[in-house]
Write an enzyme that holds these catalytic residues in place. Structure first.
Site, PDB file in Angstrom:
ATOM      1  N   ARG A  18       2.696   7.727  -2.380  1.00 53.01           N
ATOM      2  CA  ARG A  18       4.121   7.683  -2.032  1.00 53.01           C
ATOM      3  C   ARG A  18       4.521   8.835  -1.120  1.00 53.01           C
ATOM      4  NH1 ARG A  18       6.966   7.888  -7.455  1.00 53.01           N
ATOM      5  NH2 ARG A  18       5.203   9.260  -7.802  1.00 53.01           N
ATOM      6  N   ASN A  36       6.355   3.314  -7.023  1.00 57.61           N
ATOM      7  CA  ASN A  36       5.310   2.746  -7.859  1.00 57.61           C
ATOM      8  C   ASN A  36       5.869   1.527  -8.565  1.00 57.61           C
ATOM      9  OD1 ASN A  36       3.393   4.716  -7.283  1.00 57.61           O
ATOM     10  ND2 ASN A  36       3.900   5.968  -9.056  1.00 57.61           N
TER      11      ASN A  36
END
Length: 97
Positions: A18, A36
């Site tokens: 990320r 996520n």
């Protein structure tokens, strides 16, 4: 301006996916978000110039060094005029950052 939703599966959580995605997207001049998913995948939305979006998609096919990308699903969407790029929490009860 174009917009793509990416769902990346494999070993993509806990490997700085990320944060690296945010840095790649910002460098490519695109806006959006990444998070996520509860099933172990990572979902991202990127929108901006076609070349910038393509750069992020190309990066997502392999991800950061510690990731193992097994599949990348792409979906075309209508741009919403997003600004900036953020890391969002995991959806659902008890979602974490």
């Amino acid at each position: 301006m174009i917009r793509r939703r990416l769902v990346v599966s494999g070993e993509v959580q806990g490997v700085w996916f990320r944060d690296t995605c945010r840095r790649v997207a910002t460098g490519a001049g695109v806006a959006g978000w990444v998070r996520n998913l509860p099933d172990g995948a990572v979902e991202a939305v990127v929108e901006g110039p076609p070349d910038g979006v393509a750069e992020v998609v190309a990066w997502a096919r392999h991800g950061p060094d510690r990731a193992t990308v097994e599949d990348l699903a792409l979906f075309d969407e209508q741009p919403e005029g997003l600004r900036g790029f953020e890391i969002r929490p995991t959806p659902g009860p008890g979602g974490r950052r």
